[in-house]
Design an enzyme around this catalytic site. Structure first.
Site, PDB file in Angstrom:
ATOM      1  CD  GLU A 183      -3.217  -1.198   2.002  1.00  0.00           C
ATOM      2  OE1 GLU A 183      -2.799  -0.363   3.152  1.00  0.00           O
ATOM      3  OE2 GLU A 183      -4.008  -1.807   2.109  1.00  0.00           O
ATOM      4  CD  GLU A 235      -0.739  -0.990   7.143  1.00  0.00           C
ATOM      5  OE1 GLU A 235      -0.207  -2.144   6.988  1.00  0.00           O
ATOM      6  OE2 GLU A 235      -2.238  -1.079   6.586  1.00  0.00           O
ATOM      7  CG  ASN A 288      -2.933  -5.193   4.133  1.00  0.00           C
ATOM      8  OD1 ASN A 288      -2.331  -4.822   5.587  1.00  0.00           O
ATOM      9  ND2 ASN A 288      -3.743  -4.171   3.675  1.00  0.00           N
ATOM     10  CD  GLU A 346      -8.877  -3.832  -1.261  1.00  0.00           C
ATOM     11  OE1 GLU A 346      -8.556  -2.979  -1.298  1.00  0.00           O
ATOM     12  OE2 GLU A 346      -9.970  -4.038  -0.246  1.00  0.00           O
ATOM     13  NE  ARG A 373     -14.567  -3.174   0.462  1.00  0.00           N
ATOM     14  CZ  ARG A 373     -13.713  -2.613   1.317  1.00  0.00           C
ATOM     15  NH1 ARG A 373     -13.682  -3.137   2.977  1.00  0.00           N
ATOM     16  NH2 ARG A 373     -11.583  -3.800   1.107  1.00  0.00           N
ATOM     17  CG  ASP A 390     -71.300  21.253  -0.410  1.00  0.00           C
ATOM     18  OD1 ASP A 390     -70.738  21.204   0.153  1.00  0.00           O
ATOM     19  OD2 ASP A 390     -71.731  22.306  -0.640  1.00  0.00           O
ATOM     20  CG  ASP A 433     -66.377  36.581   7.416  1.00  0.00           C
ATOM     21  OD1 ASP A 433     -64.996  35.367   7.670  1.00  0.00           O
ATOM     22  OD2 ASP A 433     -66.960  36.715   7.174  1.00  0.00           O
ATOM     23  CE  LYS A 459     -70.233  28.228   2.326  1.00  0.00           C
ATOM     24  NZ  LYS A 459     -70.117  27.320   1.516  1.00  0.00           N
ATOM     25  CG  HIS A 467     -73.594  26.883  -2.684  1.00  0.00           C
ATOM     26  ND1 HIS A 467     -73.126  25.440  -3.263  1.00  0.00           N
ATOM     27  CD2 HIS A 467     -73.250  26.301  -1.234  1.00  0.00           C
ATOM     28  CE1 HIS A 467     -72.697  24.420  -1.917  1.00  0.00           C
ATOM     29  NE2 HIS A 467     -72.807  25.458  -1.328  1.00  0.00           N
ATOM     30  CG  HIS A 478     -76.562  22.301   1.439  1.00  0.00           C
ATOM     31  ND1 HIS A 478     -75.396  21.168   1.484  1.00  0.00           N
ATOM     32  CD2 HIS A 478     -75.293  23.369   1.528  1.00  0.00           C
ATOM     33  CE1 HIS A 478     -73.884  21.579   1.158  1.00  0.00           C
ATOM     34  NE2 HIS A 478     -74.418  23.172   1.230  1.00  0.00           N
ATOM     35  CB  THR A 488     -67.380  25.581   7.619  1.00  0.00           C
ATOM     36  OG1 THR A 488     -67.980  24.809   7.211  1.00  0.00           O
ATOM     37  CG2 THR A 488     -66.206  25.146   8.702  1.00  0.00           C
TER      38      THR A 488
END
Length: 1198
Positions: A320, A333, A335, A341, A386, A590, A696, A758, A788, A790, A923
């Site tokens: 190395e 060193e 090995n 590898e 790896r 709705d 609102d 509404k 609108h 219901h 709401t």
């Protein structure tokens, strides 16, 4: 035996010494060995590998090619490991508990004993463990066995870095300047730095793996680093001596593969670049080094060979070196073993290094093996990654657990060396975390790199975290692409950790399906299973001439073209100029909000979208977004409302989309800072909303103005809206014709494009409609009007026809199967009523009916959410409950155990409305009235009680918010003294609340979302601004179960039959084929069950917590109504937070805890001053009405 034949075509007659035919007797006995080869090497029959994981498997493979029999050894913990099964024989090391998991593989004498017992002749140590242990090598030879590796003397001389360094200096190979020998005194280190300066590195003299290493860059940290390094080395290797050398900045780590025989011949197999490391551990390696100048390479290779010759090296080894920025190289060193590898060198040279190792150990020369230097060359490039079970997001902490799914890469140029990578493998914390080494070979570096990326993406590993996302990030980094990495590149490059993980969608989806299989659906409000389990039959549309209309593509003709091409003003003019009365269809919002608790999912809207674009192409608008659909999508359906909007828009390009915007509240239930509203509208317009119906809840013009201005700025069509409240024909009402006309005047001044009326409770009677619309039409002849309503009272059709006749430009209807009652009037009925009146809406009734067949079937699929309304409720003229709320309250009443008191609740609603001063109810104000009504029924209070006891009642949170002025100012002011008594000193606002709110820091929110969830869009920011907690909960859910919006509703709400096959399309062209196979038994220890699914033909399992297993039925003590110190829960619900601790002092009215029941939050407060004792509950507990919460002991009573 391919190795020797291949490399020695000239055969020099020396084979006979080494190779010999197999003995005839063994040949007959064992067929597998007969198959392996007819000639075994030498007289040697058996090799043992003293290692675990992938390297024994790698060695066994070559050994089998060389006709050897193989022996594995394993620790007790490794008894399920793959290497045990790949050998011909396998033996456990010692007895259970005799060695630690790692200690077993270090038990050299025990391993030699196993070898001798079983007739082994050679031992290969692999890498790590005993591979560099000179004593072990010596003992192997002493036992009369062959050690596959260098002689023990060589291992000894290279074993510590100091002696290796001395050998290099002696052989004239350059080394990094460093201390002469190992040092254990600080003074010696100091002496070195005085001579050579900084930076330096302190290294443990014995051992490796990055322990006992410290880089020091200045004098001040020297002593501390020295002490830490020595103590670390001592604890890791039993020896605290270190040595010190110059530290190189940004060097490359280059190593040379060497092979030597027993006759002093040494060759190199070129070099590898192993610079990509983390904490001195290699991560990615490549061969050959990419940009090493030729003369540097040649010198480095010959120095490596020269050094190996000088120590009389034999077998495989690696020299190395570090190469600095100036291309100077320094030996580190040698090995003395095979390395992880080695595969990349094998790929570029075509040489099996393990085969060479074994044959050299058996006595072959390099020449016999055909491995002379002149015959060794390289081809192309190879890269190795790896793949480990380390979680890069958590500092590479090893992950443990069971591999649920394991599919690996393969194909051209991909080599896999696997160990414990297989489905069902248990990854233990005892060993190295490597699953598999992936090696790719290509003719150029770039081809190899791309091949590696391709291979990484192909892997599917689930159940444990892996480093694959990190490797992919690394391979795509510009520095890696250029091949210029250095040894600390990973530590120096934090952006590598911005990971794009695998989505793991399939496994997450299975986790959800598994949960449904065990626990049933967890969707709130669901009662029972869908009534409809078949496939929905899709409608077909036919043109006037009988030709079938192609609905595979959306229709392009429609009113939206006017908005897109000419803008909002032109659109308003065109609508006003239109002769007929146009319709708005509310089916997509709705209608299902009112009848099916807003639960219809995106997938079911998209399935009918293209047909709708054709059948309803002449609609004024399709109401499909905003209002309650926004938070319900995230809260209960686990879908992103923005995703819904974008997908709908793509499939319906021709019809204007309308959304409901709650003025200064956006789509939330209370006021938000103005910048949040502006930001929201900008996103909504950008992603597909055309018309914004801005209202609102109190008709407060200041609140309306915020929304209107925001829509103007975003470029949307502004439909400014008046909420119609109560019966205008009733002379006692304060909301009369004058009131409405003056409000319309104020809206017109704000430059609205269209006026919306509404009628949320459906209380606009036909005569009032004629009067109201007629008066507005007369006063504002050019103002388009949209109504609108219901159909709660059943008069919807008549009222809408009256509106049309009085001059309205558009009215509301819903598809027949989702119309009537709390929904909108039936489209079929309105079309029939307008037929021949000259006000024809321009829709083909046959197409409308065809599309309705879809909704008729779909409503059955959503049967678990039906409110159970059976007919119109004319009482609505008295109680004025809005349509959506009517459904909701019935539902809540039954959930809270007030089902029987439904009639009382309606009565209480009327009284609550009067108490609050007869307010406009929509709401969120309708919720205020509803909450107060339910509170009154639960606590048995009437109109007078509330007035009298207002000073001490714990009003629901919404009621207090209303009184504070957080919802705006009601027409005619707040009721007094009720407001003051209820607020008990809380603030009172007299202007719109937005004025007192700090603007949201949207940039900061964006950063926070990114940090928390990894990715972020402007839409996410808008969702968070509206509903921070709901958004976070939704993201948490998605993280666990993935995007469920692709799951067909039937399987979202109920489990499939066992063995029933169904399909889920994750994205275009990606379909999962699923089948529920079995639900396993309950494990008493964990309370879990395993659920088995077949997915695309593979069996997958998920572990699910069985919620029914762990139900302890805790019954709680009830509060004694006669004892004022006992505080009870006002109604049944869930404890959201506890605001006090035991022994804390409280004053009368201080909040003790917050209770949540359905969508209503309620504060429980102290009945009198005192000390809190005996808290009976914790956050998250479910409590029943009047369950004991705690006691408040009066002073002096404890």
């Amino acid at each position: 035996m391919a190795e020797s034949e291949h490399h020695a075509p000239h055969g020099d007659g020396t084979y006979s010494e080494v190779f010999d035919d197999a003995h005839p007797d063994t040949r007959q006995q064992q067929t597998v060995h007969r198959i392996r080869a007819n000639s075994s090497i030498m007289q040697l029959k058996k090799i043992l590998v003293a290692n675990r994981g992938e390297i024994p498997i790698r060695i066994f493979r070559t050994a089998h090619e060389l006709s050897l029999q193989t022996v594995a050894v394993f620790s007790y913990e490794d008894r399920l490991s793959m290497h045990r099964q790949k050998a011909d024989e396998a033996y456990v090391i010692g007895k259970r508990g005799q060695y630690t998991p790692v200690g077993a593989y270090l038990a050299g004498d025990e391993i030699i004993k196993i070898a001798l017992q079983h007739g082994v002749q050679m031992i290969h140590p692999g890498y790590g463990f005993l591979s560099e242990n000179a004593q072990f090598a010596k003992n192997v030879e002493k036992a009369g066995l062959i050690f596959v590796g260098p002689s023990h003397e060589v291992i000894d001389s290279l074993g510590d870095k100091v002696s290796a360094r001395a050998l290099a200096i002696k052989a004239g190979v350059p080394v990094v300047p460093g201390t002469e020998g190992a040092v254990d005194k600080f003074e010696d280190v100091k002496k070195f730095t005085d001579e050579y300066g900084f930076p330096i590195i302190i290294k443990a003299a014995f051992g490796g793996g990055g322990r006992g290493m410290r880089v020091v860059r200045e004098q001040s940290t020297l002593e501390d680093s020295f002490n830490r390094a020595t103590s670390e080395a001592k604890s890791a290797f039993g020896n605290g001596t270190v040595f010190v050398e110059r530290f190189l900045d940004k060097p490359k780590h280059i190593e040379v593969q060497l092979l030597g025989d027993n006759h002093g011949n040494i060759v190199h197999l070129y070099e590898r670049d192993c610079s990509v490391q983390r904490r001195h551990q290699k991560v990615v390696e490549l061969a050959p080094a990419k940009d090493l100048p030729q003369e540097v390479r040649d010198a480095l290779l010959s120095d490596a060979v020269k050094l190996a010759k000088s120590v009389n090296y034999r077998n495989a080894g690696t020299a190395e070196f570090l190469v600095d920025q100036q291309n100077r190289y320094y030996f580190i060193e040698i090995n003395p073993r095979i390395q992880v590898e080695h595969t990349i060198t094998e790929e570029i040279t075509g040489i099996d290094i393990i085969a060479a190792q074994i044959q050299i150990a058996a006595g072959a020369t390099l020449a016999q093996l055909g491995l002379t230097q002149d015959r060794i060359s390289t081809r192309g490039f190879a890269i190795q990654c790896r793949i480990t079970t380390e979680d890069p997001a958590k500092q590479f902490q090893p992950d443990t657990g069971k591999i649920e799914v394991y599919r690996s890469a393969g194909g051209n140029g991909v080599r896999l060396d696997g160990g414990n990578g297989f489905a069902g493998a248990i990854i233990t914390p005892h060993y190295d975390s490597m699953l598999v080494k992936c090696t790719c070979h290509g003719s150029t570096y770039e081809i190899a790199r791309r091949k590696m990326l391709r291979a990484l993406v192909e892997f599917r590993i689930r159940g444990v975290k892996t480093n694959i996302p990190f490797l992919a990030s690394l391979l795509t980094h510009p520095t890696f692409i250029d091949g210029n990495c250095w040894t600390t590149f990973i530590d120096d490059t934090p952006e590598l950790f911005d990971l794009v993980g695998g989505q793991n969608r399939a496994q997450k989806l299975l986790a959800y399906l598994g949960d449904v299989a065990v626990n049933g659906s967890s969707i709130k409000g669901q009662i029972g299973e869908p009534k409809f389990k078949g496939d929905i039959i899709m409608p077909e549309l036919y043109a006037e001439d009988g030709q079938k209309i192609d609905t595979s593509v959306p229709c392009q003709k429609g009113w939206r073209n006017v908005i897109v091409q000419e803008g909002p003003e032109a659109f308003a003019k065109a609508v006003r100029a239109n002769k007929g009365c146009l319709l708005m269809d509310t089916t997509w919002r709705d209608a299902h909000q009112s009848l099916l608790a807003t639960r219809v999912r995106t997938v079911d809207l998209l399935n009918i979208a293209k047909e709708t674009s054709h059948a309803y192409s002449n609609l004024y608008s399709l109401e499909c977004w905003g209002g309650a659909t926004f938070d319900v999508a995230m809260r209960f359906l686990y879908e992103d409302p923005w995703d819904r909007l974008r997908k709908m828009r793509k499939l319906i390009p021709n019809i204007p989309f309308q959304m409901l915007l709650r003025g200064a509240n956006g789509v939330a239930y209370s006021s938000l800072p103005d910048n949040a509203i502006y930001h929201f509208c900008e996103q909504a317009k950008k992603h597909g909303v055309d018309i914004f119906r801005v209202f609102d809840a109190l008709n407060d013009i200041d609140q309306l103005e915020v929304g209107i201005k925001a829509v103007h700025k975003a470029g949307g069509v502004v439909e400014g809206t008046v909420c119609y409240s109560g019966d205008m024909l009733n002379p006692k009402k304060k909301y009369n014709l004058e009131y409405y006309l003056s409000l319309v005047g104020k809206l017109v001044e704000l430059k609205i494009h269209i006026l919306g009326i509404k009628d949320m409770a459906g209380v606009l009677k036909p005569r009032a409609a004629t009067l109201l619309i007629g008066a507005i039409r007369e006063k504002y002849p050019d103002l388009p009007i949209h109504v609108h309503t219901h159909d709660s009272a059943g008069t919807g059709v008549a009222s809408m026809v009256a509106c049309a006749n009085a001059g309205a430009d558009a009215v509301d209807t819903a598809t027949d199967s989702l119309s009537g009652m709390t929904s909108q009037p039936s489209v079929g009925a309105v079309l029939a009523s307008l037929e021949g009146s000259g006000l024809d809406p321009g829709l083909n009734v046959h197409h409308i009916r065809a599309v309705d067949t879809y909704w008729a079937q779909l409503r059955l699929l959503y049967s678990p959410f039906e409110a159970g309304l059976t007919g119109p409720d004319p009482e609505v003229y008295e109680h004025e409950i809005p349509g959506g709320q009517l459904t909701n309250m019935m539902f809540q009443a039954s959930q809270l155990g007030l089902g029987a008191q439904w009639a009382e609740t309606k009565k209480a609603y009327e009284q609550a409305n009067d108490l609050l001063g007869d307010i406009v109810k929509v709401t969120p104000t309708s919720k205020v009235v509803g909450d107060l009504a339910q509170f009154m029924v639960s606590n048995k209070l009437d109109f007078d009680d509330v007035q009298k006891k207002a000073g001490e009642l714990d009003f629901p949170g919404s009621v207090l918010e209303f009184f504070e002025g957080l919802m705006g100012q009601p027409y005619g002011g707040f009721p007094e003294p009720l407001r003051t008594n209820a607020l008990r000193g809380r603030r009172k606002l007299d202007k719109r609340p937005g004025l007192s709110l700090e603007p949201l820091d949207l940039v900061k929110i964006k950063k926070e979302i990114h940090t928390k969830w990894g990715s972020v869009t402007e839409c996410d920011v808008a969702s968070y601004a509206m509903y921070p907690k709901v958004f976070d909960d939704y993201k948490k859910f998605i993280q666990k179960y993935g995007d469920l919006s692709v799951l067909p509703t039937r399987y979202f709400l109920s489990r499939p039959e066992i063995g029933e096959e169904f399909h889920v399309e994750l994205e275009k062209g990606k379909v999962l084929i699923l089948k529920l196979l079995a639900v396993g038994p309950l494990s008493d220890a964990t309370g879990q069950r395993e659920v088995f699914y077949e997915m695309n033909g593979e069996v997958r399992q998920v572990v699910v917590q069985d919620n029914n297993a762990a139900v302890e039925n805790t019954s709680r003590p009830k509060a004694d109504p006669g004892d004022s110190s006992q505080v009870g829960a006002p109604m049944s619900g869930v404890v959201v937070e506890i605001r006090v601790k035991e022994n804390s002092e409280v004053k009368k009215g201080d909040p003790l805890a917050v209770l949540s029941a359905m969508k209503m939050e309620m504060v429980i407060s102290a009945p009198h001053a005192g000390v809190v004792g005996n808290i009976q509950i914790k956050e998250g507990d479910s409590v029943g009405g009047s369950d004991l919460i705690c006691k408040i002991l009066k002073e002096g009573h404890h």
